[in-house]
Design a protein around this motif. Sequence first.
Motif, PDB file in Angstrom:
ATOM      1  N   VAL A 127      30.098 -62.342  37.439  1.00  0.00           N
ATOM      2  CA  VAL A 127      31.243 -62.841  38.195  1.00  0.00           C
ATOM      3  C   VAL A 127      31.938 -63.931  37.385  1.00  0.00           C
ATOM      4  O   VAL A 127      31.331 -64.941  37.047  1.00  0.00           O
ATOM      5  CB  VAL A 127      30.798 -63.383  39.575  1.00  0.00           C
ATOM      6  N   LYS A 128      33.211 -63.692  37.078  1.00  0.00           N
ATOM      7  CA  LYS A 128      34.011 -64.635  36.296  1.00  0.00           C
ATOM      8  C   LYS A 128      35.140 -65.151  37.177  1.00  0.00           C
ATOM      9  O   LYS A 128      35.880 -64.366  37.764  1.00  0.00           O
ATOM     10  CB  LYS A 128      34.557 -63.947  35.054  1.00  0.00           C
ATOM     11  N   ILE A 129      35.255 -66.470  37.275  1.00  0.00           N
ATOM     12  CA  ILE A 129      36.241 -67.101  38.151  1.00  0.00           C
ATOM     13  C   ILE A 129      37.090 -68.081  37.347  1.00  0.00           C
ATOM     14  O   ILE A 129      36.566 -68.842  36.526  1.00  0.00           O
ATOM     15  CB  ILE A 129      35.549 -67.846  39.313  1.00  0.00           C
ATOM     16  N   VAL A 130      38.394 -68.053  37.611  1.00  0.00           N
ATOM     17  CA  VAL A 130      39.317 -69.035  37.047  1.00  0.00           C
ATOM     18  C   VAL A 130      39.960 -69.748  38.234  1.00  0.00           C
ATOM     19  O   VAL A 130      40.661 -69.121  39.030  1.00  0.00           O
ATOM     20  CB  VAL A 130      40.401 -68.364  36.180  1.00  0.00           C
ATOM     21  N   PRO A 145      53.599 -69.500  38.394  1.00  0.00           N
ATOM     22  CA  PRO A 145      53.972 -68.139  37.975  1.00  0.00           C
ATOM     23  C   PRO A 145      53.146 -67.650  36.785  1.00  0.00           C
ATOM     24  O   PRO A 145      52.767 -66.484  36.710  1.00  0.00           O
ATOM     25  CB  PRO A 145      55.451 -68.261  37.592  1.00  0.00           C
ATOM     26  N   TYR A 146      52.863 -68.559  35.867  1.00  0.00           N
ATOM     27  CA  TYR A 146      52.049 -68.218  34.698  1.00  0.00           C
ATOM     28  C   TYR A 146      50.636 -67.832  35.137  1.00  0.00           C
ATOM     29  O   TYR A 146      50.062 -66.859  34.642  1.00  0.00           O
ATOM     30  CB  TYR A 146      52.024 -69.420  33.747  1.00  0.00           C
ATOM     31  N   PHE A 147      50.078 -68.576  36.074  1.00  0.00           N
ATOM     32  CA  PHE A 147      48.733 -68.301  36.586  1.00  0.00           C
ATOM     33  C   PHE A 147      48.699 -66.935  37.272  1.00  0.00           C
ATOM     34  O   PHE A 147      47.769 -66.157  37.077  1.00  0.00           O
ATOM     35  CB  PHE A 147      48.315 -69.416  37.552  1.00  0.00           C
ATOM     36  N   ALA A 198      46.515 -63.582  36.277  1.00  0.00           N
ATOM     37  CA  ALA A 198      45.649 -62.904  37.252  1.00  0.00           C
ATOM     38  C   ALA A 198      45.874 -61.399  37.192  1.00  0.00           C
ATOM     39  O   ALA A 198      44.917 -60.624  37.283  1.00  0.00           O
ATOM     40  CB  ALA A 198      45.923 -63.436  38.652  1.00  0.00           C
ATOM     41  N   SER A 199      47.111 -60.975  36.998  1.00  0.00           N
ATOM     42  CA  SER A 199      47.407 -59.542  36.871  1.00  0.00           C
ATOM     43  C   SER A 199      46.913 -58.996  35.544  1.00  0.00           C
ATOM     44  O   SER A 199      46.459 -57.856  35.453  1.00  0.00           O
ATOM     45  CB  SER A 199      48.914 -59.295  36.978  1.00  0.00           C
ATOM     46  N   PHE A 213      40.870 -64.976  40.230  1.00  0.00           N
ATOM     47  CA  PHE A 213      41.738 -66.142  40.063  1.00  0.00           C
ATOM     48  C   PHE A 213      41.948 -66.800  41.416  1.00  0.00           C
ATOM     49  O   PHE A 213      42.350 -66.133  42.370  1.00  0.00           O
ATOM     50  CB  PHE A 213      43.077 -65.716  39.467  1.00  0.00           C
ATOM     51  N   LEU A 214      41.670 -68.097  41.485  1.00  0.00           N
ATOM     52  CA  LEU A 214      41.807 -68.849  42.733  1.00  0.00           C
ATOM     53  C   LEU A 214      42.732 -70.038  42.522  1.00  0.00           C
ATOM     54  O   LEU A 214      42.641 -70.727  41.510  1.00  0.00           O
ATOM     55  CB  LEU A 214      40.443 -69.383  43.178  1.00  0.00           C
ATOM     56  N   THR A 215      43.602 -70.271  43.493  1.00  0.00           N
ATOM     57  CA  THR A 215      44.432 -71.466  43.484  1.00  0.00           C
ATOM     58  C   THR A 215      43.871 -72.407  44.543  1.00  0.00           C
ATOM     59  O   THR A 215      43.704 -72.013  45.698  1.00  0.00           O
ATOM     60  CB  THR A 215      45.901 -71.113  43.798  1.00  0.00           C
ATOM     61  N   VAL A 216      43.544 -73.626  44.117  1.00  0.00           N
ATOM     62  CA  VAL A 216      42.915 -74.606  45.001  1.00  0.00           C
ATOM     63  C   VAL A 216      43.829 -75.818  45.130  1.00  0.00           C
ATOM     64  O   VAL A 216      44.067 -76.524  44.146  1.00  0.00           O
ATOM     65  CB  VAL A 216      41.534 -75.027  44.443  1.00  0.00           C
ATOM     66  N   ASP A 217      44.356 -76.049  46.325  1.00  0.00           N
ATOM     67  CA  ASP A 217      45.191 -77.222  46.570  1.00  0.00           C
ATOM     68  C   ASP A 217      44.261 -78.406  46.836  1.00  0.00           C
ATOM     69  O   ASP A 217      43.515 -78.413  47.815  1.00  0.00           O
ATOM     70  CB  ASP A 217      46.118 -76.972  47.765  1.00  0.00           C
TER      71      ASP A 217
END
Length: 105
Positions: A13-16, A32-34, A38-39, A46-50
């Motif tokens: 499992v690889k996570i960014v 947008p780059y992130f 992810a695509s 790929f996770l976005t964490v606020d």
Amino acid sequence: MESQEQQNKSRVVKIVAHFTASWCMPSVAMNPYFEEMASEFPDALFLTVDVDDVKEVASKMEVKAMPTFVLMKDGSQVDKIVGANPEEIRKRIEGLVQSTRVYVA
């Protein structure tokens, strides 16, 4: 036919994780780059964490500035990039995705 153990070993499992904040313009500029990465790298999650929504996670991961990108493999942090440097982030993600774990019998 692979045994269940062999199947589990082949699934690393690889996570960014992109630690961001809505008030941080460099973080917002990286969104947008992130999403593009992810695509481009479907073998990683790929996770976005606020950081304002989940302060305890940001604290546990020792995120002190945004944007911060944390790369993890099998639940362990393997890399951290602080700042909006698209070329360096891409290079490190490529390394993460291409890396494989070696099992010694």
